[in-house]
Design a protein around this motif. Structure first.
Motif, short mmCIF file in Angstrom:
data_model
loop_
_atom_site.label_atom_id
_atom_site.label_comp_id
_atom_site.label_asym_id
_atom_site.label_seq_id
_atom_site.Cartn_x
_atom_site.Cartn_y
_atom_site.Cartn_z
N GLU A 1 26.53 69.99 24.79
CA GLU A 1 25.41 70.47 23.96
C GLU A 1 24.09 69.84 24.38
OE1 GLU A 1 26.12 70.31 19.76
OE2 GLU A 1 28.26 70.53 20.03
N TYR B 1 19.50 72.76 20.30
CA TYR B 1 19.41 72.25 18.93
C TYR B 1 20.78 72.18 18.28
CZ TYR B 1 14.43 73.08 19.44
OH TYR B 1 13.14 73.03 19.88
N GLY B 2 20.88 71.32 17.28
CA GLY B 2 22.13 71.20 16.52
C GLY B 2 21.88 70.50 15.21
N THR C 1 14.07 56.73 26.68
CA THR C 1 15.44 56.27 26.82
C THR C 1 15.44 54.87 27.44
OG1 THR C 1 15.62 57.18 29.03
CG2 THR C 1 16.21 58.64 27.21
N VAL D 1 24.23 59.16 16.15
CA VAL D 1 23.51 59.86 15.07
C VAL D 1 24.15 61.21 14.70
CG1 VAL D 1 21.24 58.81 15.37
CG2 VAL D 1 21.88 60.79 16.77
N TRP D 2 24.96 61.75 15.60
CA TRP D 2 25.59 63.05 15.31
C TRP D 2 27.10 62.92 15.12
CZ3 TRP D 2 22.65 64.66 20.23
CH2 TRP D 2 21.30 64.86 19.92
N CYS E 1 20.55 68.86 25.83
CA CYS E 1 19.40 69.60 26.35
C CYS E 1 19.51 69.61 27.87
CB CYS E 1 18.09 68.90 25.99
SG CYS E 1 17.65 68.97 24.26
N ILE F 1 18.73 72.04 8.46
CA ILE F 1 18.01 71.04 9.25
C ILE F 1 18.62 71.04 10.64
CG2 ILE F 1 17.47 68.58 9.52
CD1 ILE F 1 17.67 68.27 6.50
N SER F 2 17.80 71.10 11.65
CA SER F 2 18.33 71.00 13.02
C SER F 2 17.51 70.03 13.84
CB SER F 2 18.39 72.38 13.68
OG SER F 2 17.13 72.99 13.66
N GLN F 3 18.15 69.49 14.86
CA GLN F 3 17.50 68.49 15.72
C GLN F 3 17.67 68.88 17.18
OE1 GLN F 3 19.54 64.86 14.14
NE2 GLN F 3 17.61 63.90 14.64
N SER F 4 16.68 68.52 17.98
CA SER F 4 16.83 68.75 19.43
C SER F 4 17.83 67.76 19.99
CB SER F 4 15.48 68.62 20.13
OG SER F 4 14.96 67.33 19.96
N LYS F 5 18.50 68.17 21.07
CA LYS F 5 19.56 67.35 21.66
C LYS F 5 19.03 66.48 22.79
CE LYS F 5 23.06 69.29 19.41
NZ LYS F 5 23.92 68.49 18.53
N ASN G 1 28.44 65.81 22.95
CA ASN G 1 27.28 66.07 22.08
C ASN G 1 26.31 64.90 22.25
OD1 ASN G 1 25.53 67.08 20.20
ND2 ASN G 1 26.87 66.76 18.43
N LEU G 2 25.54 64.98 23.33
CA LEU G 2 24.64 63.89 23.72
C LEU G 2 23.25 64.46 24.01
CD1 LEU G 2 27.17 62.27 26.23
CD2 LEU G 2 26.54 61.30 24.01
N HIS G 3 22.29 63.55 24.22
CA HIS G 3 20.95 63.98 24.62
C HIS G 3 20.90 64.22 26.13
CE1 HIS G 3 18.68 63.31 20.93
NE2 HIS G 3 19.32 62.16 20.75
N ASP H 1 26.38 73.29 18.09
CA ASP H 1 27.70 72.85 17.57
C ASP H 1 28.58 74.05 17.24
OD1 ASP H 1 26.00 70.56 17.37
OD2 ASP H 1 27.30 69.69 15.85
N TYR I 1 22.49 60.95 27.23
CA TYR I 1 22.18 59.75 26.45
C TYR I 1 22.81 59.79 25.05
CZ TYR I 1 18.69 59.30 30.09
OH TYR I 1 18.09 59.20 31.31
N MET J 1 11.14 61.56 26.27
CA MET J 1 11.68 62.79 25.65
C MET J 1 10.96 63.01 24.33
SD MET J 1 15.82 62.82 26.16
CE MET J 1 16.24 61.52 25.06
#
Lengths: 348, 92
Positions: free
Chosen positions: A231, A268-269, B65, A151-152, A233, B88-92, A194-196, A279, A205, B71
């Protein structure tokens, strides 16, 4: 800088550590380093303080008044030895507080913008782990590695393009821990992720829509080289963790990983370019590392440039910009660099 | 607060570009941003005298997950008073 009594509790006999840190001080003699235990009498006659972040910060400021400007603060130990600051969370999310080392890098009460280089060598409850970080040296290679949640993808390419070919960026899915090849991390300069991430999981993830596969787990890291920026969390969350359940510590436990930059809390990114939040910070960090700055200096400058850029772009630092500045920490020897020149400065 | 038609427009855009947040009602917060003088000073930047008003639209979704870790995914849309998206920003 460390807390003698707490460090002893975590790693036992301090003799091997003190021998290693004295060798380190000699190796980096041009930086005029000193080992300071804030809970012990010192030659500057500054009153020892308890293991309280505010008191420790005041101790550093007192030290600076007596000794002169301190350019570098290297924290030895994890949260149980030198606690992270618990700062109010600027964002409306599930983090009660933001764990941060920024206040140790700031001379005034504005903790967003660091003025000193500041890094931490976690103890991981083993003296060998600390000594390993102090003794690490850099070998330069021509390649880097990057991995992003699907997604990123576009946002990550915008960061990774300064490190390598965009097409070489691994995307998750389809790349997952099951088909991850550990040799991808071998003989690299920079490793970008750049993962969860989650505070309660040892894994990072990927994401495609509502599917969150395991992209990387500690067992995937067997022979890694270079500097890691993540990056995710909680990518740098190490409280009550070890190399078995924290990817950050697993990386640092590798002989040839020289440093790790990550977030202690929810990060956040942007979903797409231009780079912002995590980022943008990581992008600036890699830029400065590539220029050959000391790791600690590159990290400090990245935060300063991040703040400038965001103020120029939007006229202010919003909640997630502020959180980004506070939550990213640097683990490892801040005096290592990918360049060659020496600088003159003081540090503890 | 944000005009209803602006809010509807943003929600439609989010559900198209981020289908995983389709149907999620955002929490809308009006924020008055005053210049952070100490930050400007540290960065050697001139301090503007303007106070800005922005809106933050926060979309939150609980996800799991593949190994059943729960999450919260957060998507934040920041707009100005006229509804123009600043970021726009999103949590990682």
């Amino acid at each position: 800088m460390s807390c003698k009594s707490s460090l002893q509790k975590e790693i036992g006999d301090l003799m091997p550590f003190e021998k290693a840190i004295n060798k380190y001080i000699k190796k980096y003699r041009s930086h005029q380093l000193k080992l300071i235990y804030f809970d012990e009498e010192n030659k500057f006659k500054i009153k020892p303080v308890k293991k309280n972040p505010k008191a420790i910060r005041e101790f550093i400021n007192q030290l600076e008044k007596k000794w002169g400007e301190i350019a570098t603060v290297l924290i030895i130990g994890g949260d149980k030895v030198v606690p992270f600051y618990r700062l109010p969370n600027p964002c409306d999310d599930d983090d009660d507080k933001v764990l941060s080392d920024n206040p140790y890098a700031s001379r005034d009460d504005d903790f967003l913008i660091p003025e000193r280089m500041c890094a931490r060598i976690p103890d991981n409850r083993r003296v060998e782990f600390i000594i390993k970080q102090l003794n690490k040296s850099l070998t330069k290679y021509n390649k880097s590695f990057g991995m992003s949640a699907l997604v990123w993808k576009e946002a990550s390419k915008n960061v990774y393009q300064q490190l390598g070919r965009k097409k070489d960026l691994k995307i998750s899915p389809p790349t997952t821990s099951a088909n991850f090849k550990s040799q991808w991390l071998k003989e690299k300069n920079y490793l970008y992720f750049n993962l969860h991430g989650s505070a309660v999981s040892e894994n990072w993830y990927g994401q495609e829509g509502g599917n969150y596969p395991i992209a990387l787990k500690p067992a995937n890291i067997l022979q890694a080289n270079g500097f890691v920026a993540s990056e995710a969390c909680y990518g740098a969350y190490i409280i009550n963790k070890s190399e078995k359940n924290a990817i950050s510590l697993k990386f640092l436990d590798q002989e040839n990983i020289v440093g790790f930059c990550g977030s202690t809390t929810i990060a956040y990114g942007p979903p797409k370019p231009p780079s912002s939040e995590a980022d943008l910070l990581v992008k600036y960090l890699f830029e400065y590392l590539k220029q050959g700055l000391l790791m600690g200096e590159a990290f400090k400058n990245a935060k300063v440039d991040f703040a400038r850029k965001k103020i120029r772009r939007h006229g202010f630092l919003d909640d997630d910009d502020q959180k980004t500045l506070l939550q990213f920490v640097l683990y490892g020897n801040p005096l290592l660099k990918f360049g060659y020149n020496w600088t003159l400065s003081k540090g503890v | 607060m944000l005009e209803a038609k602006i809010l509807t427009h943003i929600k439609k855009m989010i559900s198209e570009q981020f289908p995983e947040f389709k149907g999620i009602e955002p929490k809308v917060v009006k924020k008055t941003v005053t210049p952070q003088k100490s930050v400007y000073k540290k960065l050697s930047l001139g301090v503007p005298d303007k106070v800005k008003t922005v809106f933050s639209l926060r979309f939150v979704k609980k996800v799991k997950t593949v190994d059943s870790i729960a999450m919260k995914q957060i998507l934040i849309v920041t707009t100005n008073k006229s509804g123009q998206i600043i970021k726009i920003s999103q949590s990682k």
